[in-house]
Design a protein around this motif. Structure first.
Motif, PDB file in Angstrom:
ATOM      1  N   ASN A  82      18.476  46.476  64.459  1.00  0.00           N
ATOM      2  CA  ASN A  82      19.749  47.176  64.609  1.00  0.00           C
ATOM      3  C   ASN A  82      20.922  46.207  64.438  1.00  0.00           C
ATOM      4  OD1 ASN A  82      21.092  49.724  65.217  1.00  0.00           O
ATOM      5  ND2 ASN A  82      21.784  48.723  67.105  1.00  0.00           N
ATOM      6  N   GLU A  83      20.765  45.002  64.971  1.00  0.00           N
ATOM      7  CA  GLU A  83      21.805  43.984  64.800  1.00  0.00           C
ATOM      8  C   GLU A  83      21.911  43.562  63.343  1.00  0.00           C
ATOM      9  OE1 GLU A  83      22.927  39.481  66.430  1.00  0.00           O
ATOM     10  OE2 GLU A  83      21.423  40.714  67.470  1.00  0.00           O
ATOM     11  N   ASN A  84      20.766  43.366  62.701  1.00  0.00           N
ATOM     12  CA  ASN A  84      20.773  43.024  61.265  1.00  0.00           C
ATOM     13  C   ASN A  84      21.478  44.111  60.457  1.00  0.00           C
ATOM     14  OD1 ASN A  84      17.364  41.839  61.569  1.00  0.00           O
ATOM     15  ND2 ASN A  84      19.259  40.658  61.703  1.00  0.00           N
ATOM     16  N   PHE A  85      21.159  45.361  60.768  1.00  0.00           N
ATOM     17  CA  PHE A  85      21.727  46.480  60.024  1.00  0.00           C
ATOM     18  C   PHE A  85      23.244  46.551  60.225  1.00  0.00           C
ATOM     19  CE2 PHE A  85      23.008  50.855  59.341  1.00  0.00           C
ATOM     20  CZ  PHE A  85      22.347  51.185  58.176  1.00  0.00           C
ATOM     21  N   PHE A  88      34.113  46.578  50.443  1.00  0.00           N
ATOM     22  CA  PHE A  88      33.998  47.877  49.776  1.00  0.00           C
ATOM     23  C   PHE A  88      34.157  48.987  50.824  1.00  0.00           C
ATOM     24  CE2 PHE A  88      31.601  44.929  47.177  1.00  0.00           C
ATOM     25  CZ  PHE A  88      32.008  45.254  45.885  1.00  0.00           C
ATOM     26  N   SER A  89      35.117  49.859  50.591  1.00  0.00           N
ATOM     27  CA  SER A  89      35.319  50.982  51.509  1.00  0.00           C
ATOM     28  C   SER A  89      35.073  52.315  50.816  1.00  0.00           C
ATOM     29  CB  SER A  89      36.751  50.961  52.060  1.00  0.00           C
ATOM     30  OG  SER A  89      37.682  51.034  50.987  1.00  0.00           O
ATOM     31  N   ASN A  90      34.673  52.256  49.562  1.00  0.00           N
ATOM     32  CA  ASN A  90      34.548  53.467  48.759  1.00  0.00           C
ATOM     33  C   ASN A  90      33.165  54.103  48.869  1.00  0.00           C
ATOM     34  OD1 ASN A  90      35.591  55.413  47.149  1.00  0.00           O
ATOM     35  ND2 ASN A  90      35.681  54.187  45.287  1.00  0.00           N
ATOM     36  N   TYR A  91      32.669  54.238  50.079  1.00  0.00           N
ATOM     37  CA  TYR A  91      31.416  54.938  50.310  1.00  0.00           C
ATOM     38  C   TYR A  91      31.570  55.784  51.569  1.00  0.00           C
ATOM     39  CZ  TYR A  91      30.404  51.423  53.885  1.00  0.00           C
ATOM     40  OH  TYR A  91      30.460  50.627  54.984  1.00  0.00           O
ATOM     41  N   THR A  92      30.694  56.743  51.748  1.00  0.00           N
ATOM     42  CA  THR A  92      30.848  57.664  52.877  1.00  0.00           C
ATOM     43  C   THR A  92      30.183  57.153  54.149  1.00  0.00           C
ATOM     44  OG1 THR A  92      28.923  58.900  52.088  1.00  0.00           O
ATOM     45  CG2 THR A  92      31.091  59.689  51.404  1.00  0.00           C
ATOM     46  N   ASN A  93      28.957  56.697  54.042  1.00  0.00           N
ATOM     47  CA  ASN A  93      28.253  56.210  55.230  1.00  0.00           C
ATOM     48  C   ASN A  93      26.981  55.507  54.793  1.00  0.00           C
ATOM     49  OD1 ASN A  93      27.809  55.746  57.910  1.00  0.00           O
ATOM     50  ND2 ASN A  93      26.905  57.749  58.326  1.00  0.00           N
ATOM     51  N   ILE A  94      26.516  54.572  55.611  1.00  0.00           N
ATOM     52  CA  ILE A  94      25.259  53.881  55.347  1.00  0.00           C
ATOM     53  C   ILE A  94      24.279  54.291  56.436  1.00  0.00           C
ATOM     54  CG2 ILE A  94      24.088  51.661  55.128  1.00  0.00           C
ATOM     55  CD1 ILE A  94      26.668  50.430  54.199  1.00  0.00           C
ATOM     56  N   ILE A  95      23.120  54.767  56.023  1.00  0.00           N
ATOM     57  CA  ILE A  95      22.099  55.188  56.979  1.00  0.00           C
ATOM     58  C   ILE A  95      20.795  54.470  56.665  1.00  0.00           C
ATOM     59  CG2 ILE A  95      20.708  57.121  57.816  1.00  0.00           C
ATOM     60  CD1 ILE A  95      23.061  58.944  57.193  1.00  0.00           C
ATOM     61  N   GLY A  96      20.178  53.929  57.681  1.00  0.00           N
ATOM     62  CA  GLY A  96      18.891  53.254  57.510  1.00  0.00           C
ATOM     63  C   GLY A  96      17.795  53.993  58.252  1.00  0.00           C
ATOM     64  N   THR A  97      16.592  53.959  57.690  1.00  0.00           N
ATOM     65  CA  THR A  97      15.425  54.559  58.345  1.00  0.00           C
ATOM     66  C   THR A  97      14.316  53.519  58.394  1.00  0.00           C
ATOM     67  OG1 THR A  97      15.972  56.758  57.497  1.00  0.00           O
ATOM     68  CG2 THR A  97      13.738  56.425  58.327  1.00  0.00           C
ATOM     69  N   LYS A 157       8.854  48.782  57.217  1.00  0.00           N
ATOM     70  CA  LYS A 157       9.735  48.975  56.068  1.00  0.00           C
ATOM     71  C   LYS A 157      11.057  49.555  56.530  1.00  0.00           C
ATOM     72  CE  LYS A 157      10.021  51.400  51.613  1.00  0.00           C
ATOM     73  NZ  LYS A 157       9.393  52.387  50.695  1.00  0.00           N
ATOM     74  N   LEU A 158      12.130  49.199  55.812  1.00  0.00           N
ATOM     75  CA  LEU A 158      13.445  49.752  56.093  1.00  0.00           C
ATOM     76  C   LEU A 158      14.005  50.358  54.812  1.00  0.00           C
ATOM     77  CD1 LEU A 158      15.877  50.120  58.038  1.00  0.00           C
ATOM     78  CD2 LEU A 158      16.706  47.886  57.249  1.00  0.00           C
ATOM     79  N   ASP A 159      14.307  51.658  54.857  1.00  0.00           N
ATOM     80  CA  ASP A 159      14.945  52.348  53.726  1.00  0.00           C
ATOM     81  C   ASP A 159      16.407  52.564  54.063  1.00  0.00           C
ATOM     82  OD1 ASP A 159      12.760  52.747  51.908  1.00  0.00           O
ATOM     83  OD2 ASP A 159      11.966  54.243  53.284  1.00  0.00           O
ATOM     84  N   ILE A 160      17.291  52.220  53.119  1.00  0.00           N
ATOM     85  CA  ILE A 160      18.731  52.366  53.328  1.00  0.00           C
ATOM     86  C   ILE A 160      19.307  53.256  52.234  1.00  0.00           C
ATOM     87  CG2 ILE A 160      20.941  51.157  53.469  1.00  0.00           C
ATOM     88  CD1 ILE A 160      19.432  48.694  54.449  1.00  0.00           C
ATOM     89  N   GLN A 161      20.109  54.238  52.654  1.00  0.00           N
ATOM     90  CA  GLN A 161      20.779  55.140  51.723  1.00  0.00           C
ATOM     91  C   GLN A 161      22.282  54.880  51.773  1.00  0.00           C
ATOM     92  OE1 GLN A 161      19.111  57.301  49.703  1.00  0.00           O
ATOM     93  NE2 GLN A 161      17.150  56.622  50.594  1.00  0.00           N
ATOM     94  N   ILE A 162      22.880  54.648  50.587  1.00  0.00           N
ATOM     95  CA  ILE A 162      24.328  54.416  50.513  1.00  0.00           C
ATOM     96  C   ILE A 162      24.940  55.403  49.519  1.00  0.00           C
ATOM     97  CG2 ILE A 162      26.160  52.740  50.110  1.00  0.00           C
ATOM     98  CD1 ILE A 162      24.235  50.500  50.620  1.00  0.00           C
ATOM     99  N   PRO A 163      25.571  56.459  50.019  1.00  0.00           N
ATOM    100  CA  PRO A 163      26.279  57.384  49.122  1.00  0.00           C
ATOM    101  C   PRO A 163      27.660  56.814  48.804  1.00  0.00           C
ATOM    102  CG  PRO A 163      25.720  58.394  51.266  1.00  0.00           C
ATOM    103  CD  PRO A 163      25.591  56.920  51.390  1.00  0.00           C
ATOM    104  N   VAL A 212      12.594  45.883  52.312  1.00  0.00           N
ATOM    105  CA  VAL A 212      13.809  46.686  52.370  1.00  0.00           C
ATOM    106  C   VAL A 212      14.036  47.342  51.008  1.00  0.00           C
ATOM    107  CG1 VAL A 212      16.298  46.723  52.841  1.00  0.00           C
ATOM    108  CG2 VAL A 212      14.815  45.102  54.058  1.00  0.00           C
ATOM    109  N   GLU A 213      14.326  48.624  51.031  1.00  0.00           N
ATOM    110  CA  GLU A 213      14.670  49.349  49.801  1.00  0.00           C
ATOM    111  C   GLU A 213      16.011  50.028  50.001  1.00  0.00           C
ATOM    112  OE1 GLU A 213      13.192  53.306  47.410  1.00  0.00           O
ATOM    113  OE2 GLU A 213      11.657  51.888  48.065  1.00  0.00           O
ATOM    114  N   VAL A 214      16.951  49.794  49.065  1.00  0.00           N
ATOM    115  CA  VAL A 214      18.287  50.374  49.154  1.00  0.00           C
ATOM    116  C   VAL A 214      18.526  51.267  47.946  1.00  0.00           C
ATOM    117  CG1 VAL A 214      20.750  49.947  49.450  1.00  0.00           C
ATOM    118  CG2 VAL A 214      19.100  48.281  50.314  1.00  0.00           C
ATOM    119  N   ASN A 215      18.893  52.510  48.212  1.00  0.00           N
ATOM    120  CA  ASN A 215      19.234  53.453  47.145  1.00  0.00           C
ATOM    121  C   ASN A 215      20.716  53.775  47.219  1.00  0.00           C
ATOM    122  OD1 ASN A 215      16.658  54.601  45.682  1.00  0.00           O
ATOM    123  ND2 ASN A 215      16.094  54.351  47.831  1.00  0.00           N
TER     124      ASN A 215
END
Length: 381
Positions: A282-285, A296-305, A315-321, A351-354
């Protein structure tokens, strides 16, 4: 072979944690269908991406109950995990090196629908009966719907040089952790939580009935059966539920003798959970998110699972819209973000980031465990 196809093959191999397999000739064999007492020609693909993945027989056969899972399970996250989690459990009973995968061919739509009914609505119903005299609230507290869906997977083996036949069946019983109901037509929807102890008890009772019924079906009298109990999340959750128990039923047996616990969990990051096993990630995230916020502020939210097995993150999956419009901006963002992935997360963590926009996927970054460089792909570049 164009560049995009090469990249697709490369990322598939990297996601599987292996090098590209060699392409050798596929095998054409005869599949014996015990339930229909006939033989069919099928193909065993030569390529196995990784020893954790089953080879799938071709032509691909869709599940006999295909489509029901989407309407019966609460979220797309649970739909995926009910199937992929069962595949993961099946590896303990049916070795991917010697078994081949096929979607379930024995439980059709009518059978599954019948089994999911209340026992007073259908003689085959596996859910508790609810009398007309019961109020909606009484039904919710005394006779909720426990069983939401049944997932079937078939596993086949070679029986000779050119023949394969069914050698195992896996069944996933998707159970409700929350019962939704209305007190009046078109009225508000209420929730009645189902505690874990009740879910465990009722799930195991249903599993015992399922085994007995499977043994009475043509072609399933003798094959080993693995049954898993899946706890689905609420309709509002954005992380999937997991299997919490499974059992192996030996060849020809119609009785369950032992259950084994499954210790798996998906955790959303950032999290407010103070459990120490989530604290470091959680601290890393949060550090990762804060560093991206600086530039960069041009994104809505970052969510990790995060996916945990036996209390350890796998594994950690991260979604960046994002809202970016220019390709140069997307490239710049992805390059910076990839560096942050390598800097902020433990070397041993996958880690996988989409990165996505309203136009679809924009970029993919994959950091395999214990590697020094990430894989980066910019779509449509």
């Amino acid at each position: 072979m164009n560049r995009r196809f090469i990249l697709a093959m490369v990322v598939t191999a990297m996601l599987a944690g292996c090098s590209l397999p060699s392409l050798t000739k596929d095998s054409t064999v005869v599949q014996t269908n015990q339930s229909k007492d006939k033989e069919e020609t099928t193909i065993i693909p030569s390529m196995q991406i990784d020893d954790q993945y089953y080879r799938t027989l071709l032509p691909y056969k869709e599940s006999a109950s295909r489509g029901l899972i989407v309407s019966n399970i609460n979220t797309k996250y649970d739909v995926k995990e009910a199937e992929s989690g069962l595949l993961r459990l099946s590896q303990q009973a049916f070795d991917p090196d010697t078994y081949y995968f096929q979607e379930g061919q024995y439980l059709d739509k009518d059978t599954v629908t019948s089994w999911l009914a209340r026992s007073n609505q259908d003689p085959a119903g596996l859910n508790p009966k609810a009398t007309k005299s019961m109020t909606p609230t009484e039904r919710a507290k005394k006779a909720p719907i426990y069983l939401a869906h049944i997932v079937e997977q078939n596993y086949l083996q070679k029986t000779g040089k050119n023949k394969v036949k069914l050698a195992g069946v896996s069944i996933g019983l998707a159970l409700n952790s929350i019962y939704y109901y209305q007190k009046e037509d078109y009225g508000a929807t209420y929730e009645e939580p189902i505690d874990q102890a009740t879910l465990d008890k009722e799930g195991k009772k249903i599993a015992a009935q399922v085994v007995k019924r499977l043994r009475q079906m043509d072609g399933l009298a003798e094959v080993p059966i693995m049954i898993g109990l899946f706890k689905q999340q609420s309709r509002s959750d954005i992380v999937p539920g997991t299997y919490f128990a499974y059992t192996d039923v030996g060849q020809g047996s119609a009785k369950i003798t032992e259950w084994k616990k499954v210790n798996e969990k998906y955790v959303q990051f950032p999290t407010s959970d103070t459990n120490t096993k989530y604290r470091d990630i959680n601290e890393n995230f949060n550090n990762f998110k804060q560093d991206i916020d600086k530039y960069f502020s041009n994104y809505t939210n970052i969510i990790g699972t995060g996916f945990y097995q036996n209390s350890k993150i796998q594994k950690l999956d991260i979604q960046i819209p994002i809202k970016f419009y220019g390709s140069s901006e997307i490239i710049g963002f992805t390059q910076y973000m990839a560096g942050e992935v390598m800097d902020q997360f433990p070397k041993g963590l996958q880690v996988e980031v989409n990165v996505t926009s309203i136009n679809g996927p924009e970029a993919l970054v994959v950091k395999e465990a214990n590697t020094d460089e990430p894989y980066i792909h910019i779509y449509n570049d």
